[in-house]
Design a protein around this motif. Structure first.
Motif, PDB file in Angstrom:
ATOM      1  N   GLY A   1       1.815  -9.083  50.043  1.00 10.00           N
ATOM      2  CA  GLY A   1       2.714  -9.030  49.132  1.00 10.00           C
ATOM      3  C   GLY A   1       2.988 -10.657  48.319  1.00 10.00           C
ATOM      4  N   PRO A   2       4.058 -10.569  47.417  1.00 10.77           N
ATOM      5  CA  PRO A   2       4.302 -11.727  46.810  1.00 10.77           C
ATOM      6  C   PRO A   2       4.893 -12.766  47.513  1.00 10.77           C
ATOM      7  N   PRO A   3       4.957 -14.142  47.191  1.00 12.43           N
ATOM      8  CA  PRO A   3       5.440 -15.096  47.792  1.00 12.43           C
ATOM      9  C   PRO A   3       6.892 -14.870  48.235  1.00 12.43           C
ATOM     10  N   GLY A   4       7.360 -15.390  49.545  1.00 11.25           N
ATOM     11  CA  GLY A   4       8.760 -15.330  49.654  1.00 11.25           C
ATOM     12  C   GLY A   4       9.366 -13.948  50.156  1.00 11.25           C
ATOM     13  N   THR A   5       8.414 -13.006  50.350  1.00 12.42           N
ATOM     14  CA  THR A   5       8.926 -11.702  50.699  1.00 12.42           C
ATOM     15  C   THR A   5       8.915 -11.479  52.351  1.00 12.42           C
ATOM     16  N   GLY A   6       8.590 -12.664  53.326  1.00  8.43           N
ATOM     17  CA  GLY A   6       8.721 -12.282  54.616  1.00  8.43           C
ATOM     18  C   GLY A   6       7.399 -12.157  55.385  1.00  8.43           C
TER      19      GLY A   6
ATOM     20  N   GLN B   1      14.996  -7.147  47.170  1.00  9.49           N
ATOM     21  CA  GLN B   1      15.907  -6.516  46.305  1.00  9.49           C
ATOM     22  C   GLN B   1      17.149  -7.408  46.157  1.00  9.49           C
ATOM     23  N   ARG B   2      18.151  -7.264  45.130  1.00 13.71           N
ATOM     24  CA  ARG B   2      19.076  -8.115  44.986  1.00 13.71           C
ATOM     25  C   ARG B   2      20.111  -8.012  46.102  1.00 13.71           C
ATOM     26  N   GLU B   3      20.353  -7.107  46.608  1.00 19.77           N
ATOM     27  CA  GLU B   3      21.127  -7.011  47.735  1.00 19.77           C
ATOM     28  C   GLU B   3      20.553  -7.779  49.056  1.00 19.77           C
ATOM     29  N   ASP B   4      19.229  -7.593  49.135  1.00 21.17           N
ATOM     30  CA  ASP B   4      18.587  -8.508  50.274  1.00 21.17           C
ATOM     31  C   ASP B   4      18.777  -9.989  49.978  1.00 21.17           C
ATOM     32  N   LEU B   5      18.659 -10.334  48.846  1.00 18.36           N
ATOM     33  CA  LEU B   5      18.783 -11.717  48.414  1.00 18.36           C
ATOM     34  C   LEU B   5      20.308 -12.343  48.716  1.00 18.36           C
ATOM     35  N   MET B   6      21.059 -11.499  48.215  1.00 18.92           N
ATOM     36  CA  MET B   6      22.802 -11.677  48.427  1.00 18.92           C
ATOM     37  C   MET B   6      22.858 -11.988  49.941  1.00 18.92           C
TER      38      MET B   6
ATOM     39  N   PHE C   1      31.646 -21.034  45.199  1.00 21.03           N
ATOM     40  CA  PHE C   1      30.799 -20.996  43.988  1.00 21.03           C
ATOM     41  C   PHE C   1      31.831 -20.654  42.941  1.00 21.03           C
ATOM     42  N   GLU C   2      31.727 -21.189  41.680  1.00 27.65           N
ATOM     43  CA  GLU C   2      32.223 -20.464  40.710  1.00 27.65           C
ATOM     44  C   GLU C   2      31.959 -19.267  40.152  1.00 27.65           C
ATOM     45  N   ASP C   3      32.650 -18.594  39.441  1.00 25.34           N
ATOM     46  CA  ASP C   3      32.254 -17.234  39.050  1.00 25.34           C
ATOM     47  C   ASP C   3      30.810 -17.110  38.361  1.00 25.34           C
ATOM     48  N   GLY C   4      30.219 -16.411  39.037  1.00 20.49           N
ATOM     49  CA  GLY C   4      28.517 -16.062  38.495  1.00 20.49           C
ATOM     50  C   GLY C   4      27.611 -16.972  38.977  1.00 20.49           C
ATOM     51  N   ALA C   5      28.003 -18.217  39.673  1.00 21.48           N
ATOM     52  CA  ALA C   5      27.077 -19.238  39.863  1.00 21.48           C
ATOM     53  C   ALA C   5      26.085 -18.621  41.102  1.00 21.48           C
ATOM     54  N   LEU C   6      26.657 -18.078  42.052  1.00 19.21           N
ATOM     55  CA  LEU C   6      25.869 -17.688  43.233  1.00 19.21           C
ATOM     56  C   LEU C   6      24.986 -16.440  42.621  1.00 19.21           C
ATOM     57  N   GLU C   7      25.581 -15.560  41.892  1.00 18.72           N
ATOM     58  CA  GLU C   7      24.856 -14.597  41.432  1.00 18.72           C
ATOM     59  C   GLU C   7      23.704 -14.970  40.603  1.00 18.72           C
ATOM     60  N   HIS C   8      24.013 -16.085  39.829  1.00 19.52           N
ATOM     61  CA  HIS C   8      22.903 -16.533  38.840  1.00 19.52           C
ATOM     62  C   HIS C   8      21.577 -17.054  39.856  1.00 19.52           C
ATOM     63  N   LEU C   9      21.954 -17.715  41.050  1.00 18.96           N
ATOM     64  CA  LEU C   9      20.940 -18.059  41.836  1.00 18.96           C
ATOM     65  C   LEU C   9      19.925 -16.983  42.528  1.00 18.96           C
ATOM     66  N   VAL C  10      20.767 -15.905  42.689  1.00 19.75           N
ATOM     67  CA  VAL C  10      20.269 -14.405  43.179  1.00 19.75           C
ATOM     68  C   VAL C  10      19.398 -13.723  42.180  1.00 19.75           C
ATOM     69  N   ASP C  11      19.985 -13.703  40.943  1.00 10.22           N
ATOM     70  CA  ASP C  11      19.218 -12.861  39.944  1.00 10.22           C
ATOM     71  C   ASP C  11      18.052 -13.457  39.438  1.00 10.22           C
ATOM     72  N   THR C  12      18.039 -14.879  39.376  1.00  7.82           N
ATOM     73  CA  THR C  12      16.808 -15.710  38.774  1.00  7.82           C
ATOM     74  C   THR C  12      15.927 -15.965  40.041  1.00  7.82           C
ATOM     75  N   ALA C  13      16.119 -15.663  41.277  1.00  8.74           N
ATOM     76  CA  ALA C  13      15.016 -15.886  42.260  1.00  8.74           C
ATOM     77  C   ALA C  13      13.829 -14.987  42.502  1.00  8.74           C
ATOM     78  N   SER C  14      13.959 -13.992  41.652  1.00 14.78           N
ATOM     79  CA  SER C  14      12.794 -12.825  41.210  1.00 14.78           C
ATOM     80  C   SER C  14      12.237 -12.384  42.560  1.00 14.78           C
ATOM     81  N   GLY C  15      13.213 -11.996  43.694  1.00 16.01           N
ATOM     82  CA  GLY C  15      12.820 -11.284  44.863  1.00 16.01           C
ATOM     83  C   GLY C  15      12.305 -12.228  45.820  1.00 16.01           C
ATOM     84  N   ASP C  16      12.273 -13.621  45.655  1.00 18.96           N
ATOM     85  CA  ASP C  16      11.753 -14.687  46.427  1.00 18.96           C
ATOM     86  C   ASP C  16      12.612 -15.217  47.152  1.00 18.96           C
TER      87      ASP C  16
END
Length: 743
Positions: free
Chosen positions: A38-43, A148-153, A174-189
């Motif tokens: 599997g891709p990097p960072g998936t466990g 998935q996004r839920e897993d990363l969160m 976190f400021e609104d949207g800051a943590l969500e940005h980290l999760v959304d841009t991690a690309s499943g890693d």
């Protein structure tokens, strides 16, 4: 923050969730050699460490980037010592196993084979391409997917709340949207996410670490700086290279120009070689577009030649031109007929027909070429004659599609084929005297045959060689019961939409039709059978002994009324004829709903007795007394007082609706050539049977005897066409889904 046990492990529920094969193997400490892909960072590495924490075996870790053959030999020697001195198995975890060359991988083979070591390999590349085939064949391959996004969160929140290993000692917000940005841009890693989280937290204070209880606020700008936008995930030498080109070709095949442009742009942005893209499009022009548009190959070749002259960046227009042409062209894969012909070549050792042999060399001595008819000497430059070897005469390989150019030539191709088959029959007429009404017995070219041929275009349905080969062919095709059952199995499993990781229950597994297929369709999941009798369970267990222990389905003999004896809920529940009445079907569905996981499907086939085969259909339509016979059959099959016969698709649909169950009922007609014996007839016509009893109320004994003689005459000619009307019932456990009225 790396998980230490199965409970802490995040994501990959399709292979490690409750009841899954891999989870059961880890918990039972019965792991066999596996490869995690599997891709990097998936466990992958994390999962190996979780296994190390659960197993009682000796656990050894190697990294293929750093370890050589000597380290492999040292590990194997230690494993032998553990086995000889302590009786312990050794699990060898090799990270980045694809980095080893063939010699290094071969060094493991004997020890994996004799059980000295159990291999756990981790790779980001497709193991079927990058890992020694012998190692892959001795291992189970589990594919890990991007989280998935839920897993990363969940991973991020776990890190922020863990006081021992994470940031739970401080008040991180976190400021609104800051943590969500980290999760959304991690690309499943997950690794990328935790690295970014570490950078964001530890650079948001003047010095690290601050005092316990300190407040740390992370704004959106800090989050954006901590996780830079990733470049396109694409490795020209890796597995993603093949995945993206595969998506591109499938988009061309599926006639989706938007998707084709997206995948083309992704490849070009990542620096893919345009020559490679053109090579694949040239293949697609013949494999997928084919003769539906014979100009496609010319267009793509012209674009490729133009690109060679122009180059990048302007050459992107020529790549786009070729891709859009293929994506919008009609499609035909009739060129695949070559592989049918190739199979015939491998199976048949045939001779070139004499009239097709080269007459320039051996015409005088052997008569080669005699009988050949020169097409150009005939009108339209074509004449009907045999071109295939005698043993393959009448075989069909090429089937023109109805698309584009092939659609225009289809009728002509089929007409010529019919004439050629007619020509073969004329030259090789079946043995036996001519029979009026059997016009295929005659030479189509003769006036006599023409006068006896029915009006309209004659159609040759079959051609079978004479003698023993014809007899063998007849034996193979007279009964198709197995084929009919396989069609029913396909109808059930196809509508179930089974995935490889599903947990599947086969209710009433005794006949074995569905249980083994369930195991094959969900190899990383869980298949179990609920047997209606202890005898049925014993028979299935006898067969299951031939399977590996982890591949065997769980089998339980249980009456339908008992509670769920299984630990985990099911993603799919399958059954054949779980009840004879509509009320019984509804009760069965309602009893199984509590056994279902969210999003599960209950799929079963239901024989509808009221639409059963009418025996009277086997006798001629003008038979005396047929009206009374059919009336007697109606008395039986349309009896509103009999719960077995009083329901049909419409009434069942209404009953399901009243019970607030949504789903669909799909008609399925199972046709088979069935042998009916005289013993069967006597049983059915006996006054003790329901059918015979119904006849006795309408017909005299002499009329029933006459009916029996007509049936005996019908079955004497061989198998009879037998139809079974069934419904494929699909019920979503969640109650969601469109209600489709039954026909």
């Amino acid at each position: 923050m790396r998980p230490r046990n199965l409970e802490e492990y995040i994501g990959q529920d399709h292979i490690i969730g409750p009841g899954r094969l891999l989870r059961r193997a880890i918990q039972a400490d019965q792991l066999t050699s596996v490869i995690f892909y599997g891709p990097p960072g998936t466990g992958k590495t994390t999962l190996a460490r979780v296994i190390a924490n659960h197993t009682k075996s000796n656990f050894v870790t190697l990294n293929a980037v750093l370890a050589g053959v000597q380290q492999i030999r040292d590990s194997i020697a230690a494993a032998e010592d553990q086995k000889r001195l302590y009786g312990r198995r050794t699990i060898l975890f090799v990270d980045e196993v694809h980095r080893w060359n063939r010699a290094q991988q071969d060094a493991l083979l004997p020890w994996v084979e004799n059980g000295t070591i159990i291999l756990i390999g981790a790779t980001t590349e497709n193991p079927f391409f990058e890992v020694n085939k012998a190692l892959v064949s001795r291992s189970r391959v589990f594919q890990l997917k991007a989280l998935q996004r839920e897993d990363l969160m969940k991973a991020a929140l776990a890190c922020l709340s863990d006081a021992e290993r994470g940031y739970g000692r401080w008040k991180v917000s976190f400021e609104d949207g800051a943590l969500e940005h980290l999760v959304d841009t991690a690309s499943g890693d997950a690794r990328s996410l935790l690295n970014a989280l570490e950078l964001a937290v530890e650079t948001s204070v003047p010095s690290w670490p601050p005092a316990d209880g300190a407040v740390i606020l992370i704004d959106k700008q800090c989050a954006e700086e901590s996780i830079q936008k990733k470049v396109v995930l694409y490795d020209r030498d890796g597995d993603y290279h093949y995945d993206v080109i595969s998506a591109f070709i499938k988009s061309l095949r599926g006639r989706d120009p938007d998707a084709a442009l997206y995948w083309l742009a992704r490849m070009i942005a990542a620096g893919e070689d345009p020559a490679f893209i053109f090579r694949r499009m040239i293949i697609s022009a013949c494999e997928d577009t084919g003769l539906a548009d014979p100009h496609a190959i010319t267009v793509v070749e012209s674009c490729a030649a133009a690109f060679d002259r122009i180059g990048l960046p302007e050459g992107r227009f020529h790549l786009t031109h070729a891709a859009l042409y293929l994506a919008t062209a009609p499609k035909s894969n009739s060129a695949m007929a070559f592989f049918d012909a190739l199979a015939a070549v491998e199976q048949e050792d045939t001779e070139v027909p004499n009239h097709l042999k080269d007459g320039n060399r051996d015409a005088e001595g052997f008569g080669h070429g005699q009988g050949y008819q020169y097409p150009h000497a005939w009108k339209d430059h074509w004449v009907a004659q045999q071109y295939l070897p005698d043993a393959l005469a009448g075989r069909v390989f090429y089937s023109p599609s109805t698309q584009g150019h092939e659609g225009r030539i289809r009728e002509e191709v089929l007409t010529r084929r019919e004439l050629q088959i007619a020509s073969i029959i004329e030259e090789n007429p079946p043995e036996g005297p001519a029979e009026p009404g059997r016009y295929d017995r005659f030479h189509f070219g003769s006036q006599e045959a023409a006068s006896l041929r029915p009006a309209g275009k004659g159609e040759i349905l079959t051609f079978s060689p004479g003698g023993s080969r014809r007899d063998e062919w007849q034996k193979r095709t007279e009964s198709n019961r197995s084929e009919a059952l396989l069609q029913l199995r396909t109808a059930i499993t196809g509508n179930a939409e089974i995935l490889r990781h599903h947990r599947i229950l086969v209710d009433g597994a005794d006949d074995g039709l569905l249980i083994w297929e369930a195991g094959r369709l969900a190899p990383e999941g869980y298949a179990c059978g609920l047997c209606r009798t202890p005898e049925g369970k014993a028979l299935l267990e006898q067969y299951a002994k031939s399977l590996e222990e982890l591949d065997r389905p769980e089998l339980i003999a249980q009456s339908p009324g008992e509670e769920n004896p299984f630990a985990a809920p099911f993603d799919r529940i399958l059954a054949r004829d779980p009840a004879l009445t509509a009320e019984g079907v509804l009760a069965w569905i309602q009893a199984r709903l509590p056994w279902c996981a969210p999003g599960a499907l209950i799929v079963c086939s239901l024989a509808v007795p009221s639409r059963g085969m009418r025996l009277s259909s086997l006798i001629p339509a003008d038979s005396e007394g047929l009206v009374e016979i059919r009336a007697a059959e109606n008395d039986l099959y349309e009896n509103p007082a009999d719960p077995i016969f009083s329901w049909n698709a419409a009434s069942l649909a209404a009953m399901l609706k009243d019970a607030e169950l949504r789903g669909k009922l799909i008609p399925h007609v199972r046709k088979e050539n069935r042998y009916v014996s005289e013993k069967d007839l006597r049983k059915w016509l006996s006054p003790e049977s329901a059918y015979g009893n119904a006849l006795g109320k309408r017909l005299t004994h002499s009329r029933i005897d006459d009916y029996a003689k007509k049936l005996e005459a019908a079955i004497r000619n061989g198998p009879v066409a037998w139809e079974r009307f069934e419904l494929i019932c699909v019920i979503p456990a969640s109650g969601e889904g469109a209600r489709i009225p039954a026909d």
